[in-house]
Design an enzyme around this catalytic site. Structure first.
Site, short mmCIF file in Angstrom:
data_model
loop_
_atom_site.label_atom_id
_atom_site.label_comp_id
_atom_site.label_asym_id
_atom_site.label_seq_id
_atom_site.Cartn_x
_atom_site.Cartn_y
_atom_site.Cartn_z
N GLY A 191 0.73 -1.26 0.00
CA GLY A 191 0.00 0.00 0.00
C GLY A 191 0.75 1.30 0.00
O GLY A 191 1.12 1.84 -1.05
N THR A 216 3.78 2.21 0.97
CA THR A 216 5.15 2.18 0.44
C THR A 216 5.12 2.19 -1.08
O THR A 216 5.90 2.90 -1.74
CB THR A 216 5.89 0.94 0.96
OG1 THR A 216 5.84 0.91 2.37
CG2 THR A 216 7.34 0.95 0.50
N ARG A 270 -4.82 -5.11 7.90
CA ARG A 270 -4.32 -6.07 8.88
C ARG A 270 -3.76 -7.33 8.20
O ARG A 270 -2.87 -7.98 8.73
CB ARG A 270 -5.42 -6.45 9.87
CG ARG A 270 -5.73 -5.38 10.91
CD ARG A 270 -6.68 -5.92 11.96
NE ARG A 270 -6.81 -5.01 13.10
CZ ARG A 270 -7.25 -5.39 14.29
NH1 ARG A 270 -7.59 -6.65 14.52
NH2 ARG A 270 -7.35 -4.51 15.28
N VAL A 271 -4.31 -7.67 7.05
CA VAL A 271 -3.86 -8.86 6.32
C VAL A 271 -3.45 -8.45 4.92
O VAL A 271 -4.29 -7.99 4.13
CB VAL A 271 -4.95 -9.94 6.25
CG1 VAL A 271 -4.45 -11.13 5.45
CG2 VAL A 271 -5.36 -10.38 7.65
N ASP A 286 2.17 -4.13 14.97
CA ASP A 286 2.44 -4.70 13.65
C ASP A 286 2.45 -6.23 13.74
O ASP A 286 3.05 -6.79 14.65
CB ASP A 286 3.79 -4.19 13.15
CG ASP A 286 3.92 -4.24 11.65
OD1 ASP A 286 3.32 -5.13 11.03
OD2 ASP A 286 4.63 -3.38 11.09
N LYS A 293 15.34 -15.79 9.70
CA LYS A 293 15.60 -17.22 9.92
C LYS A 293 16.34 -17.82 8.72
O LYS A 293 17.22 -18.68 8.88
CB LYS A 293 14.28 -17.97 10.15
CG LYS A 293 14.47 -19.47 10.34
CD LYS A 293 13.19 -20.16 10.74
CE LYS A 293 13.43 -21.66 10.92
NZ LYS A 293 12.24 -22.37 11.43
N ARG A 310 33.59 6.23 28.79
CA ARG A 310 35.07 6.20 28.80
C ARG A 310 35.58 4.86 29.32
O ARG A 310 36.53 4.30 28.78
CB ARG A 310 35.63 7.32 29.67
CG ARG A 310 35.44 8.70 29.10
CD ARG A 310 36.18 9.74 29.94
NE ARG A 310 37.62 9.66 29.75
CZ ARG A 310 38.51 9.84 30.73
NH1 ARG A 310 38.10 10.09 31.95
NH2 ARG A 310 39.80 9.78 30.47
N HIS A 318 31.46 9.80 45.02
CA HIS A 318 31.35 8.34 45.05
C HIS A 318 29.93 7.90 45.40
O HIS A 318 29.70 7.08 46.29
CB HIS A 318 32.37 7.73 46.00
CG HIS A 318 33.78 7.94 45.57
ND1 HIS A 318 34.25 7.59 44.32
CD2 HIS A 318 34.84 8.51 46.21
CE1 HIS A 318 35.52 7.91 44.22
NE2 HIS A 318 35.91 8.48 45.35
N PHE A 321 16.03 2.22 61.86
CA PHE A 321 15.82 2.37 63.31
C PHE A 321 17.11 2.19 64.10
O PHE A 321 18.10 1.67 63.61
CB PHE A 321 14.75 1.41 63.81
CG PHE A 321 15.05 -0.07 63.62
CD1 PHE A 321 16.12 -0.68 64.27
CD2 PHE A 321 14.23 -0.87 62.84
CE1 PHE A 321 16.38 -2.04 64.13
CE2 PHE A 321 14.48 -2.23 62.69
CZ PHE A 321 15.55 -2.80 63.34
N ASP A 374 22.37 3.60 71.89
CA ASP A 374 23.71 4.20 71.78
C ASP A 374 23.74 5.41 70.84
O ASP A 374 24.46 6.38 71.09
CB ASP A 374 24.77 3.16 71.37
CG ASP A 374 24.37 2.35 70.14
OD1 ASP A 374 23.28 2.60 69.58
OD2 ASP A 374 25.15 1.45 69.75
#
Length: 508
Positions: free
Chosen positions: A33, A35, A62-63, A123, A135, A211, A272, A457, A462
């Site tokens: 189509g 393209t 679609r097909v 697609d 493949k 780097r 750091h 916590f 201390d």
């Protein structure tokens, strides 16, 4: 017999010149189509796909290519006599090259299209043709990237379209379909609300060569998650040498801290991957100077991120010391001129300081992957657990302290006052050591009346005891220890207000 190329592309950049080049090399063009319209308008003679299949394009497109005359022409092995006989028997002509790129699902995602439109941008025929051609790459050239058009023409012309050349095109093709399907999978995971799917499909695109890695002997690159459209680490590099792995990691820590302060002017200095100086100010200059003075030693060689436009006066102060990176949403022209005097200083313009699209924090551990939600929460509640009540100023500093300590390596302690960090201790195996280190490393600081923020916590009293001896005036911590009462009792005895925030912020 002429060779055949099948062309069906969404991105039509360069397709006319590629088709003309293939025709000059003896190919006939089969097309679909949209393209085909572009090619024929440019004077390229085409065979319509329905003339090949004997069926019209149907179901709103679609097909159109899902047919044995297409996939048979792609998948039959030219070196197997029985395959050759089969395609002859059914009148299937070989297809020697496929040029396909896919419906723009990612673009539709970026534009926030409704689900009905997203589905139409999935697609089906394209990935099917790509996979069939890839493949059978020994016999079929599969071209999915417009940047490869000229290379393919040159290879065919010079008879260099050998096994390795074709294999690389196939590898690229399967990478494309894999990424495409991963994006669709994640979209549907979001639609159905599955935060941690049984199969987590993620795809990453290489965007920058670094780097080196954490150390110079380690190679490194930066990739981006195609599904995340707006990232906190989107930036434009305006000046300086190539970014390294550590630079990016530290930069994230800096801009993540800055993002926490949406409505305040803030500067975050990182060394750091840990904050060494963070400060709120009335102006950018004020904020930077306070952050610098919070720890003028550690900021050397560090990274500075801000959420304001850097002016000349601030740039002049930054120029006085060695920094790896300065990152800001914008710069005055004269500020840029000053900063650029340092040849290697990386100057970054941040694009998305408000970005919140990323959902996952991921750690890859030699074949095993830990995935958790990003830690986007801060304080569950401000629960005063002592008799002494914090002042409004202390409450403000408590929130400030928790925003900073959240980004310090655990065990983590942050001591703050008036919106400025006085001392930070992190990365210790004992919480009280983190506190003691923070105090010991800042002998010139006056901690009287300061606020202590802890990422988790207190297992014992201390920390409260050490804080009291240093003159610290208030404490915020998540709470949740079976021995919380010991710390509460000590604070009550010494008139120190303590607040439980309810959320822990371990950072490993």
């Amino acid at each position: 017999m002429s060779k055949r190329a099948l062309m069906s592309v969404t991105n039509k950049d360069g397709i006319v010149d590629f088709a003309k080049g293939l025709v000059e090399l003896g190919f006939e063009i089969v097309s679909t189509g949209g393209t085909m319209k572009v090619l024929e308008t440019a004077g390229v003679k085409c065979i319509a796909i329905d003339d090949v299949t004997g069926f019209p394009e149907m179901l709103d497109g679609r097909v159109k290519t899902l047919h044995p005359k297409v996939h048979g022409g792609l998948l039959f092995r030219r070196d197997l006599p029985e395959h050759v006989e089969t395609v002859k028997k059914y009148g299937i002509q070989p297809i020697d090259l496929v040029c396909v790129n896919l419906y723009e699902f990612e673009k539709a995602l970026k534009e926030g299209k409704p689900m009905a439109d997203m589905i139409e941008n999935i697609d089906i025929g394209g990935p099917s043709m790509i996979r069939s051609a890839a493949k059978n790459f020994k016999d079929v050239l599969i071209v999915t990237d417009p940047r490869d058009y000229q290379n393919v023409l040159d290879a065919i012309k010079d008879q260099k379209d050998d096994y390795d050349f074709r294999l690389n095109l196939a590898y690229k093709a399967f990478s494309l379909t894999g990424s495409y399907d991963a994006m669709i999978s994640r979209y549907f995971a979001g639609v159905v609300g599955d935060e941690f799917p049984e199969i987590l499909n993620m795809s990453y695109k290489k965007v920058e060569h670094l780097r080196y890695g954490e150390n110079s002997q380690q190679a490194a690159n930066k990739y981006e998650d195609s599904f995340v459209q707006k990232s906190l680490l989107d930036y434009e590099q305006l000046h300086g040498k190539e970014i390294s792995f550590n630079n990016v990691n530290d930069l994230y820590g800096a801009v993540a801290v800055v993002r926490e302060f949406k409505d305040q002017i803030v500067t975050a200095a990182i060394k750091h991957s840990t904050p060494c100086g963070v400060a709120i100010g009335n102006t950018g200059y004020d904020s930077y100077m306070k952050a610098y003075e919070a720890d003028p030693q550690s900021i050397f060689g560090g990274i500075v991120a801000v959420n304001y436009k850097i002016d000349k006066a601030t740039a002049e102060q930054m120029h006085k010391i060695f920094l790896e990176i300065v990152a800001a949403p914008d710069y005055d022209d004269d500020a840029l001129e000053i900063l650029k005097k340092k040849k290697n200083l990386r100057i970054l313009k941040l694009k998305n300081l408000d970005a919140r699209e990323a959902k996952y924090d991921i750690k890859y551990l030699e074949g095993k992957v830990l995935v958790q939600k990003l830690n986007t929460e801060m304080i569950k509640e401000m629960n005063v657990v002592t008799k002494a009540q914090p002042t409004p100023e202390q409450l403000s500093d408590m929130e400030f302290g928790m925003k900073v300590v959240k980004y310090v390596k655990s065990n983590a302690i942050c001591i703050v006052k008036d919106g400025v960090t006085l001392a930070i201790g992190g990365g210790q195996t004992s919480r009280v050591w983190a506190l003691e280190n923070a105090i010991h490393n800042n002998p010139d600081k006056d901690f009287k009346g300061a606020v202590l923020a802890s990422d988790a916590f207190f297992p014992f009293s201390d920390c409260a005891e050490v804080a009291y001896k240093a003159g610290i005036g208030a404490i915020i911590q998540p709470g949740g220890s079976i021995r919380d009462q010991e710390s509460i009792d000590f604070c009550d005895e010494h008139d120190i207000p303590m607040v439980f925030s309810g959320y822990r912020h371990f950072r490993h």
